[in-house]
Design a protein around this motif. Structure first.
Motif, PDB file in Angstrom:
ATOM      1  N   GLY A 170      -6.004   0.679   4.990  1.00 58.36           N
ATOM      2  CA  GLY A 170      -5.835   1.286   6.307  1.00 58.36           C
ATOM      3  C   GLY A 170      -5.147   0.342   7.275  1.00 58.36           C
ATOM      4  N   LEU A 173      -1.405   0.499   6.877  1.00 55.39           N
ATOM      5  CA  LEU A 173      -0.822   1.712   7.451  1.00 55.39           C
ATOM      6  C   LEU A 173      -0.697   1.582   8.968  1.00 55.39           C
ATOM      7  N   ASN A 246       1.268   7.596  11.768  1.00 55.21           N
ATOM      8  CA  ASN A 246       1.523   6.944  10.490  1.00 55.21           C
ATOM      9  C   ASN A 246       0.261   6.929   9.619  1.00 55.21           C
ATOM     10  N   TYR A 247      -0.877   6.655  10.254  1.00 50.28           N
ATOM     11  CA  TYR A 247      -2.146   6.608   9.515  1.00 50.28           C
ATOM     12  C   TYR A 247      -2.493   7.988   8.951  1.00 50.28           C
ATOM     13  N   ILE A 248      -2.290   9.030   9.760  1.00 53.75           N
ATOM     14  CA  ILE A 248      -2.590  10.392   9.305  1.00 53.75           C
ATOM     15  C   ILE A 248      -1.653  10.805   8.162  1.00 53.75           C
ATOM     16  N   ARG A 249      -0.379  10.464   8.310  1.00 54.47           N
ATOM     17  CA  ARG A 249       0.613  10.888   7.313  1.00 54.47           C
ATOM     18  C   ARG A 249       0.411  10.186   5.971  1.00 54.47           C
ATOM     19  N   TYR A 250       0.161   8.857   5.989  1.00 53.06           N
ATOM     20  CA  TYR A 250       0.112   8.089   4.743  1.00 53.06           C
ATOM     21  C   TYR A 250      -1.308   7.722   4.314  1.00 53.06           C
ATOM     22  N   TYR A 251      -2.312   8.371   4.892  1.00 51.82           N
ATOM     23  CA  TYR A 251      -3.703   8.072   4.553  1.00 51.82           C
ATOM     24  C   TYR A 251      -3.931   8.193   3.038  1.00 51.82           C
ATOM     25  N   GLY A 252      -4.584   7.177   2.474  1.00 47.94           N
ATOM     26  CA  GLY A 252      -4.878   7.207   1.042  1.00 47.94           C
ATOM     27  C   GLY A 252      -3.660   7.011   0.168  1.00 47.94           C
ATOM     28  N   PHE A 266      -0.373  10.793  -1.081  1.00 46.12           N
ATOM     29  CA  PHE A 266      -0.827  10.347   0.235  1.00 46.12           C
ATOM     30  C   PHE A 266      -1.054  11.565   1.121  1.00 46.12           C
ATOM     31  N   LEU A 268      -3.551  12.858   4.927  1.00 46.42           N
ATOM     32  CA  LEU A 268      -4.893  13.189   5.397  1.00 46.42           C
ATOM     33  C   LEU A 268      -4.998  14.682   5.674  1.00 46.42           C
ATOM     34  N   LYS A 271      -1.676  16.902   2.270  1.00 41.81           N
ATOM     35  CA  LYS A 271      -1.645  16.032   1.098  1.00 41.81           C
ATOM     36  C   LYS A 271      -0.361  16.269   0.303  1.00 41.81           C
TER      37      LYS A 271
END
Length: 297
Positions: A170, A173, A246-252, A266, A268, A271
């Motif tokens: 995290g 990201l 960016n965090y929401i888009r590439y989460y995981g 990737f 959130l 997917k």
């Protein structure tokens, strides 16, 4: 190990697309000659506009380098935001040598190398255009031909390689969001504030309340301190927005390698999952903003 470069190529490359890049400047010069020197002084803003395309062309030439080695072709470009494109030698499909009339006078060839990339992004299209001396052009053509044949013989074994999955943390990201350019979000935020204030001014009741708040704000902080604080808060908001998005888009974000594919997943809220055939990967593009260069990312 056989290699060539890094090289910018011959300066004649600046003349590619000559009328597209220099046409307005030539037209401006012609009008200036027939109209006298006063035309230049009275239309300096037009001169600046005509210089934009030539300056961009020259800067692109001076900041772009191409290197060939036994495994790949590497193209680096950019001054503030660095961009690097790596193209495996084995994916190259054609090497074309052409020699327009002007090039013939200087014994220079225009070398076009293509790997058949189907990327819809024009900026990432894996086509290399170089202007090289005749002996350099022939050397590159022969070298790429030898390396391509060798690479195709080894590609079957290479596609069987596997490795541990890579999971983006995290923190990484969020850092990517911090390091991405904030100029556009910053001015977009300021534009939004300006629009909001315009709407408030059109409402007399709200306008009076806002004026009271503004007077109180600048009384407490003084004009200079209040302006600086407003600027910092606005810029912080422009930084925070890319971080969150960016965090929401590439989460995981997870990258894993199978025997003959690379899998990426990737997201959130939305997917996404991609499976890429290793044999079909035509290149890798790496971009590095000015902030990333400063902090080594």
């Amino acid at each position: 190990m056989e290699s060539f470069g890094p090289t910018r190529g011959h300066p004649l490359a600046i003349l590619d697309g000559f009328f597209k890049n220099f046409g307005l400047l030539i037209l401006y010069g012609g009008i200036s000659i027939f109209s006298g020197g006063d035309f230049i002084m009275e239309n300096l803003e037009l001169l600046i506009l005509c210089l934009v395309a030539p300056v961009i062309k020259v800067v692109h030439y001076l900041s772009t380098y191409v290197t060939f080695d036994q495994d790949k072709v590497v193209i680096t470009s950019g001054i503030f935001t660095k961009k690097k494109v790596e193209i495996p030698i084995g994916t190259i499909t054609t090497v074309d040598l052409t020699q327009p009339v002007v090039y013939q006078l200087f014994h220079v060839y225009k070398v076009t190398i293509d790997n058949g990339s189907q990327s819809p992004d024009v900026d990432n299209a894996a086509e290399i255009a170089l202007s090289l001396r005749e002996d350099q052009a022939v050397k590159v053509k022969e070298m790429v031909g030898r390396m391509t044949r060798k690479d195709k013989e080894e590609i079957e074994d290479e596609t069987k390689l596997t490795g541990e999955p890579i999971l983006a943390a995290g923190k990484e990201l969020l850092l990517l969001g911090v390091y991405r350019g904030h100029i556009v979000p910053f001015f977009s935020f300021l534009l939004g504030l300006s629009t909001m204030f315009t709407m408030v001014q059109n409402n007399e009741e709200m306008s009076g309340q806002v004026k009271t708040f503004v007077d109180w704000y600048f009384t407490i902080l003084n004009p200079v301190g209040g302006t600086v604080l407003l600027f910092l808060v606005s810029y912080a908001a422009a930084v925070l927005l890319p971080c969150v998005m960016n965090y929401i888009r590439y989460y995981g974000f997870l990258l894993s390698r199978k025997s003959d594919t690379v899998q990426i997943e990737f997201g959130l809220l939305t997917k996404k999952k991609y499976s890429l055939n290793k044999k079909k990967i035509s290149g890798i593009v790496v971009k590095q903003s000015l902030l990333m260069r400063w902090f080594g990312y």
